[in-house]
Write a protein that holds these residues in place. Structure first.
Motif, PDB file in Angstrom:
ATOM      1  N   ARG A 194       6.299  -2.989  -7.185  1.00 21.43           N
ATOM      2  CA  ARG A 194       5.252  -4.006  -7.296  1.00 21.43           C
ATOM      3  C   ARG A 194       4.746  -4.421  -5.913  1.00 21.43           C
ATOM      4  NH1 ARG A 194       8.471  -6.104 -11.737  1.00 21.43           N
ATOM      5  NH2 ARG A 194       9.511  -7.569 -10.328  1.00 21.43           N
ATOM      6  N   ALA A 195       5.680  -4.577  -4.967  1.00 24.05           N
ATOM      7  CA  ALA A 195       5.281  -4.971  -3.616  1.00 24.05           C
ATOM      8  C   ALA A 195       4.446  -3.882  -2.951  1.00 24.05           C
ATOM      9  CB  ALA A 195       6.521  -5.276  -2.777  1.00 24.05           C
ATOM     10  N   LEU A 196       4.858  -2.632  -3.102  1.00 25.05           N
ATOM     11  CA  LEU A 196       4.095  -1.523  -2.519  1.00 25.05           C
ATOM     12  C   LEU A 196       2.698  -1.444  -3.129  1.00 25.05           C
ATOM     13  CD1 LEU A 196       6.914   1.186  -2.400  1.00 25.05           C
ATOM     14  CD2 LEU A 196       5.780   0.154  -0.420  1.00 25.05           C
ATOM     15  N   THR A 197       2.616  -1.728  -4.419  1.00 26.91           N
ATOM     16  CA  THR A 197       1.305  -1.734  -5.081  1.00 26.91           C
ATOM     17  C   THR A 197       0.421  -2.827  -4.499  1.00 26.91           C
ATOM     18  OG1 THR A 197       2.278  -0.865  -7.126  1.00 26.91           O
ATOM     19  CG2 THR A 197       0.122  -1.929  -7.297  1.00 26.91           C
ATOM     20  N   ARG A 198       0.990  -4.003  -4.270  1.00 24.98           N
ATOM     21  CA  ARG A 198       0.221  -5.106  -3.691  1.00 24.98           C
ATOM     22  C   ARG A 198      -0.217  -4.788  -2.268  1.00 24.98           C
ATOM     23  NH1 ARG A 198       2.922 -10.878  -4.411  1.00 24.98           N
ATOM     24  NH2 ARG A 198       0.950 -11.385  -3.368  1.00 24.98           N
ATOM     25  N   LEU A 199       0.588  -3.998  -1.561  1.00 24.27           N
ATOM     26  CA  LEU A 199       0.237  -3.595  -0.199  1.00 24.27           C
ATOM     27  C   LEU A 199      -0.726  -2.407  -0.187  1.00 24.27           C
ATOM     28  CD1 LEU A 199       3.773  -3.924   1.436  1.00 24.27           C
ATOM     29  CD2 LEU A 199       1.787  -5.382   1.906  1.00 24.27           C
ATOM     30  N   LYS A 200      -1.128  -1.984  -1.394  1.00 25.84           N
ATOM     31  CA  LYS A 200      -2.071  -0.865  -1.560  1.00 25.84           C
ATOM     32  C   LYS A 200      -1.539   0.441  -0.977  1.00 25.84           C
ATOM     33  CE  LYS A 200      -6.071  -3.951  -1.665  1.00 25.84           C
ATOM     34  NZ  LYS A 200      -6.028  -4.021  -3.135  1.00 25.84           N
ATOM     35  N   ALA A 201      -0.211   0.631  -1.092  1.00 23.19           N
ATOM     36  CA  ALA A 201       0.388   1.907  -0.689  1.00 23.19           C
ATOM     37  C   ALA A 201       0.070   2.966  -1.743  1.00 23.19           C
ATOM     38  CB  ALA A 201       1.901   1.745  -0.540  1.00 23.19           C
ATOM     39  N   ASP A 202       0.142   4.212  -1.352  1.00 24.95           N
ATOM     40  CA  ASP A 202      -0.123   5.320  -2.281  1.00 24.95           C
ATOM     41  C   ASP A 202       1.159   5.916  -2.840  1.00 24.95           C
ATOM     42  OD1 ASP A 202      -2.948   5.266  -1.949  1.00 24.95           O
ATOM     43  OD2 ASP A 202      -2.735   6.306  -0.030  1.00 24.95           O
ATOM     44  N   VAL A 203       2.229   5.877  -2.027  1.00 27.52           N
ATOM     45  CA  VAL A 203       3.467   6.539  -2.441  1.00 27.52           C
ATOM     46  C   VAL A 203       4.659   5.604  -2.236  1.00 27.52           C
ATOM     47  CG1 VAL A 203       2.593   8.846  -1.913  1.00 27.52           C
ATOM     48  CG2 VAL A 203       3.817   7.545  -0.142  1.00 27.52           C
ATOM     49  N   ALA A 204       5.757   5.961  -2.906  1.00 28.68           N
ATOM     50  CA  ALA A 204       7.027   5.258  -2.741  1.00 28.68           C
ATOM     51  C   ALA A 204       8.123   6.280  -2.484  1.00 28.68           C
ATOM     52  CB  ALA A 204       7.357   4.439  -3.986  1.00 28.68           C
ATOM     53  N   LYS A 205       9.067   5.919  -1.622  1.00 29.04           N
ATOM     54  CA  LYS A 205      10.238   6.766  -1.445  1.00 29.04           C
ATOM     55  C   LYS A 205      11.128   6.595  -2.671  1.00 29.04           C
ATOM     56  CE  LYS A 205      10.180   6.129   3.566  1.00 29.04           C
ATOM     57  NZ  LYS A 205      10.896   5.543   4.733  1.00 29.04           N
ATOM     58  N   ALA A 206      11.570   7.706  -3.228  1.00 28.70           N
ATOM     59  CA  ALA A 206      12.346   7.639  -4.476  1.00 28.70           C
ATOM     60  C   ALA A 206      13.511   8.615  -4.453  1.00 28.70           C
ATOM     61  CB  ALA A 206      11.443   7.936  -5.673  1.00 28.70           C
ATOM     62  N   ALA A 207      14.599   8.207  -5.089  1.00 31.18           N
ATOM     63  CA  ALA A 207      15.736   9.093  -5.336  1.00 31.18           C
ATOM     64  C   ALA A 207      15.706   9.454  -6.813  1.00 31.18           C
ATOM     65  CB  ALA A 207      17.048   8.401  -4.981  1.00 31.18           C
ATOM     66  N   VAL A 208      15.641  10.739  -7.106  1.00 31.76           N
ATOM     67  CA  VAL A 208      15.534  11.208  -8.493  1.00 31.76           C
ATOM     68  C   VAL A 208      16.926  11.538  -9.012  1.00 31.76           C
ATOM     69  CG1 VAL A 208      14.469  12.856 -10.056  1.00 31.76           C
ATOM     70  CG2 VAL A 208      13.245  12.142  -8.001  1.00 31.76           C
TER      71      VAL A 208
END
Length: 240
Positions: free
Chosen positions: A60-74
């Motif tokens: 949610r925070a990254l979305t508010r910061l208008k980021a395009d990607v998130a670091k994720a562990a699958v």
């Protein structure tokens, strides 16, 4: 790996409480230092989609910061197993009683796990699991929304407002509407509940309609000092 935010499914965000103050701090931290820890995801049913099992606030925070990607562990686990594993890894201090109850309900109702299976996977007793499930099942939908939205504390809801609602559902709802935004402490809410239980029907109406005024009057009464030299009847009058 990095994943597009649009590819992330936040359907399990409903299992956690929104904490506005904590989310503001996280937003400031991400804005200043960037994402330091990955969100945890599993592959979704649809190709190219991923279900977030931990890290909804970061997304949610990254979305508010208008980021395009998130670091994720699958994680290569089924969704239910991933939810249980995430709980085991970060159980201490990370979830309140309602969040634990919502997780138990999800594993038991949605995924069909028995209460014994849920207890085993969460490393809890079956009694603990049953109590958590009962807690959320008796929570009215409107109150669940207040708790999930961070507008009502879990401790106050569980210990005072749910029991009050059992006595009178409409009074419980009206009281929650009137205390919203007042920033009352758990002690003050405990006073409201104890006074409500011990009061007449007329007094209960006053408590529900004007909880802030009731607490103010209560505080003033505690600070009142009886003047010396008054007769017993006069002292009672001053106290009242």
């Amino acid at each position: 790996m990095e994943l597009n935010l649009e590819a992330l499914d936040l359907k399990y965000a409903r299992l956690s409480v929104r904490r506005p103050a904590a989310e503001r701090r996280l937003l400031a931290s991400l804005g200043e230092a960037g994402q330091q820890s990955p969100v945890i995801v599993v592959a979704g049913a649809e190709a190219g989609r991923y279900v977030v099992v931990d890290g909804h606030k970061r997304v949610r925070a990254l979305t508010r910061l208008k980021a395009d990607v998130a670091k994720a562990a699958v994680w290569e686990l089924p969704e239910a197993e991933a939810l249980a594993t995430a709980y085991q890894m970060w159980a201490s201090g990370r979830r309140d009683a309602f969040e634990e109850g919502w997780l138990v309900a999800e594993l038991h109702r949605s995924f069909g796990w028995s209460l014994g299976e849920v207890a085993g996977r969460l490393v809890r007793s079956k009694s603990w699991v049953s109590k958590r499930l009962a807690l959320v099942e008796e929570l009215p939908d409107w109150m669940a929304e207040e708790v999930a939205g961070g507008r009502l504390g879990a401790h106050a809801a569980a210990n005072y407002l749910v029991p009050l609602t059992r006595v009178n559902g409409e009074d419980g709802r009206r009281l929650v509407e009137r205390i919203r935004g007042l920033g009352l402490s758990n002690r003050q809410l405990g006073e409201l509940y104890a006074s409500y239980r011990a009061s007449s029907a007329a007094a209960r109406r006053k408590i529900v309609e004007a909880p802030a005024l009731f607490l103010k009057a209560r505080a003033a009464a505690k600070e009142a000092r009886v003047e010396e030299g008054l007769e017993e009847k006069q002292q009672r009058c001053v106290k009242n």
